[in-house]
Design a protein around this motif. Structure first.
Motif, PDB file in Angstrom:
ATOM      1  N   UNK A   1       0.835  -1.207   0.000  1.00  0.00           N
ATOM      2  CA  UNK A   1       0.000   0.000   0.000  1.00  0.00           C
ATOM      3  C   UNK A   1       0.869   1.257   0.000  1.00  0.00           C
ATOM      4  N   UNK A   2       1.960   1.213   0.756  1.00  0.00           N
ATOM      5  CA  UNK A   2       2.877   2.357   0.780  1.00  0.00           C
ATOM      6  C   UNK A   2       3.481   2.589  -0.595  1.00  0.00           C
ATOM      7  N   UNK A   3       3.889   1.508  -1.251  1.00  0.00           N
ATOM      8  CA  UNK A   3       4.465   1.634  -2.589  1.00  0.00           C
ATOM      9  C   UNK A   3       3.454   2.224  -3.567  1.00  0.00           C
ATOM     10  N   UNK A   4       2.208   1.757  -3.493  1.00  0.00           N
ATOM     11  CA  UNK A   4       1.176   2.272  -4.395  1.00  0.00           C
ATOM     12  C   UNK A   4       0.935   3.763  -4.186  1.00  0.00           C
TER      13      UNK A   4
ATOM     14  N   UNK B   1      15.579   0.919  -0.952  1.00  0.00           N
ATOM     15  CA  UNK B   1      14.618   1.218  -2.012  1.00  0.00           C
ATOM     16  C   UNK B   1      13.457   0.233  -1.958  1.00  0.00           C
ATOM     17  N   UNK B   2      12.247   0.757  -1.805  1.00  0.00           N
ATOM     18  CA  UNK B   2      11.033  -0.047  -1.916  1.00  0.00           C
ATOM     19  C   UNK B   2      10.520   0.123  -3.340  1.00  0.00           C
TER      20      UNK B   2
ATOM     21  N   UNK C   1       5.342   4.332   6.773  1.00  0.00           N
ATOM     22  CA  UNK C   1       6.718   4.811   6.630  1.00  0.00           C
ATOM     23  C   UNK C   1       7.589   4.277   7.766  1.00  0.00           C
ATOM     24  N   UNK C   2       7.004   4.217   8.961  1.00  0.00           N
ATOM     25  CA  UNK C   2       7.731   3.691  10.119  1.00  0.00           C
ATOM     26  C   UNK C   2       8.071   2.218   9.908  1.00  0.00           C
ATOM     27  N   UNK C   3       7.112   1.452   9.373  1.00  0.00           N
ATOM     28  CA  UNK C   3       7.352   0.033   9.092  1.00  0.00           C
ATOM     29  C   UNK C   3       8.491  -0.121   8.087  1.00  0.00           C
ATOM     30  N   UNK C   4       8.484   0.692   7.044  1.00  0.00           N
ATOM     31  CA  UNK C   4       9.527   0.643   6.018  1.00  0.00           C
ATOM     32  C   UNK C   4      10.901   0.839   6.658  1.00  0.00           C
TER      33      UNK C   4
END
Length: 359
Positions: A243-246, A320-321, A290-293
């Motif tokens: 979801x973050x990437x999208x 890099x995600x 963002x915190x999870x990343x």
């Protein structure tokens, strides 16, 4: 869920309107700022009735703005209370604000009860619209994001210092790394080359985290200091990062805007940790994502330090995600791989300013 997505999309319209081409982030308080400019323009034009209307409209969003309250008091004094008092804020804006607040209440309720993420794009939302539990959570997330940003800044400074120090001497990376190397007795012989296994039972160091397992090692990957690890993330964490990437990844990120850097059959999107955190602070993505990343990159770093038995700290130069998407019209007869197996690490020769990659 679909209804919540529609409401979230409607809330995001103002962000789209406030993001002109070429601007990295949207204009802040896009709608209210119009009435700030308008009240001043009407004042300069001597149209105090319209100035009162626009000042009152602005105060719908920021009722405690001292400058605007002073402006309104001045316009009222010029016109007189009899004329200024009956003037109402613009009706269309009153309706918009009321509808927007109702949408926000539903979205915040959905976030609080069902966990459906919602990032409020507006700074003018009254605090009482947000459930108490979410207010406390968002405050904690903002503090965490600020701390992480500070840590990343400090880490970048440390990396720069480390690079400057290493530039003064050639660094032989291999002497710091021992993947496995232990024989049946648990100790490598004194003459064993650093990248040669003493026995089939030799393994790397522990992966530290429960559930993680090695699926391919250096032998299977035809090189040294290489490993593929599975079970690093849970299914839910994978979905969260997707979801973050999208939401945050941009086309060609890291490849100078080239949207298909690896194959013409796919588009490439990516986002760095720092960009994700900045977007979280700006309210464009959920801070918890963002915190999870960030936490995932730290998790991988600690796993690699342990598995390869590093004697010096491991510092990332780049995280890099990425998301690669097949282009429908370019799939027929396709024979190329999505992304060739490759290696980014290298052995640094600081004197020659070269980083030699192993094939």
């Amino acid at each position: 869920d679909h209804y919540m997505q529609v409401l979230s999309c409607k809330q995001g319209c103002v962000t789209e309107l406030a993001s002109p081409p070429g601007r990295e982030k949207p204009l802040e308080d896009f709608l209210p700022s119009h009435f700030n400019y308008l009240q001043f323009a009407y004042y300069n034009n001597g149209n105090y009735e319209k100035a009162v209307e626009c000042a009152k409209t602005f105060l719908l969003f920021f009722p405690n703005d001292e400058v605007m309250k002073q402006n309104l008091a001045y316009y009222t004094a010029v016109l007189g209370e009899t004329l200024a008092g009956p003037i109402e804020p613009r009706e269309a804006i009153q309706a918009y604000r009321q509808r927007s607040l109702l949408e926000k209440e539903l979205l915040f309720f959905s976030y609080d009860v069902f966990g459906i993420p919602f990032v409020d794009p507006d700074t003018w939302t009254p605090e009482d619209v947000i459930p108490q539990r979410l207010r406390e959570k968002q405050k904690a997330e903002r503090e965490t994001a600020a701390r992480i940003s500070e840590e990343i800044g400090n880490l970048m400074k440390e990396i720069e210092t480390l690079v400057e120090e290493k530039a003064k001497e050639a660094a032989d990376v291999s002497k710091f790394i021992r993947e496995g190397g232990a024989g049946p007795g648990g100790k490598a012989g004194p003459s064993a080359p650093p990248h040669v296994f003493m026995s089939a039972r030799a393994t790397g160091g522990p992966l530290v985290y429960e559930g993680a397992s090695v699926t391919m090692g250096s032998r299977a990957l035809n090189g040294s200091q290489r490993v593929v690890v599975d079970g690093v993330l849970s299914d839910e964490e994978c979905r969260e990062l997707q979801r973050l990437s999208n939401a945050a990844a941009s086309a060609g990120d890291g490849y100078r805007g080239k949207t298909s850097p690896h194959t013409p059959s796919e588009t490439f999107h990516g986002v760095t940790v720092l960009k994700a955190l900045k977007l979280g602070q700006e309210g464009k993505v959920a801070l918890r994502s963002a915190h999870l990343y960030y936490n995932v990159t730290e998790k991988v770093r600690r796993m690699m330090e342990s598995y390869f038995r590093l004697e010096v700290p491991l510092h990332f130069s780049y995280s890099h995600l990425v998301c690669r998407t097949a282009i429908d019209e370019k799939q027929e007869g396709r024979t190329d791989n999505s992304h060739e197996v490759h290696v980014d690490n290298c052995i640094l020769n600081a004197e020659a300013l070269l980083c030699v990659k192993e094939p």
